[in-house]
Motif scaffolding. Structure first.
Motif, short mmCIF file in Angstrom:
data_model
loop_
_atom_site.label_atom_id
_atom_site.label_comp_id
_atom_site.label_asym_id
_atom_site.label_seq_id
_atom_site.Cartn_x
_atom_site.Cartn_y
_atom_site.Cartn_z
N GLY A 1 0.80 -1.23 0.00
CA GLY A 1 0.00 0.00 0.00
C GLY A 1 0.82 1.26 0.00
O GLY A 1 0.29 2.36 0.19
N GLY A 2 2.13 1.16 -0.19
CA GLY A 2 2.99 2.34 -0.20
C GLY A 2 2.75 3.22 -1.41
O GLY A 2 2.18 2.80 -2.41
N ALA A 3 3.20 4.47 -1.29
CA ALA A 3 3.02 5.43 -2.38
C ALA A 3 3.78 4.99 -3.62
O ALA A 3 4.89 4.46 -3.53
CB ALA A 3 3.50 6.82 -1.94
N ILE B 1 7.07 18.67 4.77
CA ILE B 1 6.05 19.63 4.36
C ILE B 1 4.65 19.05 4.56
O ILE B 1 3.73 19.73 5.02
CB ILE B 1 6.27 20.06 2.91
N ASP B 2 4.49 17.78 4.22
CA ASP B 2 3.19 17.11 4.42
C ASP B 2 2.80 17.10 5.89
O ASP B 2 1.64 17.34 6.25
CB ASP B 2 3.25 15.66 3.90
N TYR B 3 3.76 16.81 6.75
CA TYR B 3 3.47 16.76 8.19
C TYR B 3 3.08 18.15 8.71
O TYR B 3 2.12 18.29 9.47
CB TYR B 3 4.68 16.23 8.94
N ASN C 1 7.56 9.52 10.68
CA ASN C 1 6.56 8.59 11.23
C ASN C 1 5.19 8.84 10.60
O ASN C 1 4.44 7.89 10.33
CB ASN C 1 6.47 8.74 12.75
N TYR C 2 4.87 10.09 10.36
CA TYR C 2 3.60 10.42 9.71
C TYR C 2 3.58 9.90 8.27
O TYR C 2 2.57 9.37 7.80
CB TYR C 2 3.37 11.93 9.73
N ALA C 3 4.71 10.02 7.59
CA ALA C 3 4.82 9.52 6.22
C ALA C 3 4.60 8.01 6.20
O ALA C 3 3.92 7.48 5.31
CB ALA C 3 6.18 9.87 5.62
N LYS C 4 5.15 7.31 7.18
CA LYS C 4 4.94 5.86 7.28
C LYS C 4 3.46 5.56 7.53
O LYS C 4 2.88 4.65 6.92
CB LYS C 4 5.80 5.28 8.40
N ALA C 5 2.85 6.31 8.44
CA ALA C 5 1.43 6.09 8.75
C ALA C 5 0.54 6.34 7.54
O ALA C 5 -0.51 5.71 7.39
CB ALA C 5 1.01 7.00 9.90
N GLU C 6 0.98 7.23 6.65
CA GLU C 6 0.21 7.57 5.46
C GLU C 6 0.54 6.67 4.27
O GLU C 6 0.04 6.88 3.17
CB GLU C 6 0.46 9.03 5.08
N GLY C 7 1.42 5.67 4.47
CA GLY C 7 1.75 4.74 3.40
C GLY C 7 2.77 5.26 2.41
O GLY C 7 2.95 4.67 1.34
N LYS C 8 3.49 6.34 2.75
CA LYS C 8 4.52 6.86 1.85
C LYS C 8 5.77 5.97 1.88
O LYS C 8 6.57 5.98 0.95
CB LYS C 8 4.89 8.29 2.25
#
Length: 388
Positions: free
Chosen positions: A89-91, A102-104, A186-193
């Motif tokens: 499910g990764g980006a 920037i996303d965070y 960690n947020y990037a991981k949670a978002e599937g990046k």
């Protein structure tokens, strides 16, 4: 019939063409080799078939930093990591470390407001955007990248005065900056990046035992002298800091409309954590705030400078230093010293740590960490009353 691309000799025999030659890795997963000219080194590419039938691709590159006979194995390893990432499910698009930051910050802005988001972006611009790590893709991020980044972050000196004098950064400061990057990843991981935190889980851990207590404490007499030796507008600001356990920036951000004179309630709407909270004020404090808010529009600063503008760090730094010197206070006395002193009095006075944390705008863990030692005397006093 499948075309061999796993050896140098087989790739040399391929006819140049725009369409890559594909090698099946798994079902729906292929490694491609594109050869546009007879003397070309060739470009490697991965292709993944999604459940809906769409195909997504990832460029792996020429890999000409490796001997020709090692490129296929390297391309296979990179493609397999990407297939696993996408399959979980990764980006599918490349996301860099700076993109993640920037996303965070955007998420924080949406959920907590502009101030905490602006603070994050200031740190990211200073420590990430100007560092080589900013352009590293999350999928290619390694522990070595993170270790090197941490070394650079720790070694970066900071300017301490207008003359340009520099000093080493404290590890406590480094911890705060690392925490913002760790939160973004960690947020990037949670978002599937990215599908795992192997690259940074260890490397961005905080330095231990480097956070020092704020030992400088001003008693009531010293606080009174501090106020008496300050200009009138600054004296009002210092009085506010001596009555309320607020960060200087939070006090400076208060508007006249934040104080409800009828109910003696003060709303703190802008603080480090970006969350509103309300404080019921005692009569003596309410009287002073009423005087400060008198004849002001709701949007005017509650604690203003002589010209009516709001206080800020650049505005109070030198006047406070001058007033502290005139009052013969210990070296290092600042606006924040007053917050520390007020919180110390609240804890020493027996107020429970949860309430202290709530009105101070911080966590119980932080109050316990920096002021928990003061509870010892309160406990001793309570135990003394049990003596027969």
């Amino acid at each position: 019939m499948a075309t061999k691309i796993d050896t140098v000799s087989s790739r040399d025999k391929l006819k140049p063409r725009r369409e890559p030659y594909w090698h099946r890795v798994y079902k729906g997963c292929y490694l491609g080799y594109r050869k546009m000219a007879a003397d070309s080194a060739g470009v490697w590419q991965a292709r993944f078939s999604q459940e809906d039938g769409r195909k997504v691709t990832k460029s792996i590159g020429v890999l000409d930093d490796l001997p020709a006979h090692e490129r296929f194995d390297k391309a296979i390893n990179i493609s397999r990591e990407w297939f696993e990432h996408v399959g979980m499910g990764g980006a599918t698009k490349a996301v860099t470390v700076l993109d993640a930051c920037i996303d965070y910050a955007s998420m924080v802005r949406e959920k907590k407001g502009d101030k905490p988001a602006d603070d994050l972006m200031a740190r990211y611009r200073r420590w990430v955007e100007k560092d080589s790590i900013h352009k590293v893709e999350l999928m290619k991020l390694t522990r070595e990248h993170i270790k090197a980044f941490k070394r650079r972050l720790t070694a970066a000196p900071v300017k301490i005065n207008k003359a340009g004098k520099m000093r080493e950064r404290s590890k406590d400061s480094v911890n705060r900056d690392m925490a913002t990057v760790r939160a973004a990843l960690n947020y990037a991981k949670a978002e599937g990046k990215v599908t795992n935190d192997f690259a940074w889980s260890e490397g961005l851990k905080a330095y231990k035992n480097v956070s020092k207590r704020r030992e400088l404490y001003l008693d009531r007499g010293q606080r009174r002298s501090f106020i008496e030796h300050a200009p009138d507008d600054l004296a009002t600001f210092l009085r506010g800091l001596s009555m309320l356990p607020l960060r200087p920036g939070a006090l400076a951000a208060l508007k006249a409309g934040d104080f409800d004179a009828r109910l003696s309630v003060l709303k703190i709407g802008q603080d480090k954590h970006g969350m509103d909270r309300k404080i019921k004020l005692p009569e003596a404090t309410a009287v002073i705030l009423k005087a400060s808010a008198k004849n002001k529009l709701p949007t005017a600063p509650l604690f203003s400078r002589a010209d009516g503008s709001a206080w800020n760090k650049d505005g109070w730094k030198w006047p406070i230093k001058k007033a502290a010197t005139a009052a013969t206070l210990p070296a290092g006395a600042t606006a924040y010293t007053l917050r520390h002193s007020v919180i110390s009095d609240l804890v020493h006075g027996g107020l429970d740590l949860l309430t202290v944390a709530q009105i101070s705008g911080t966590s119980v863990a932080m109050i316990e960490k920096h002021y928990g030692h003061l509870r010892g005397e309160v406990a001793a006093s309570a135990l003394a009353k049990l003596a027969l």
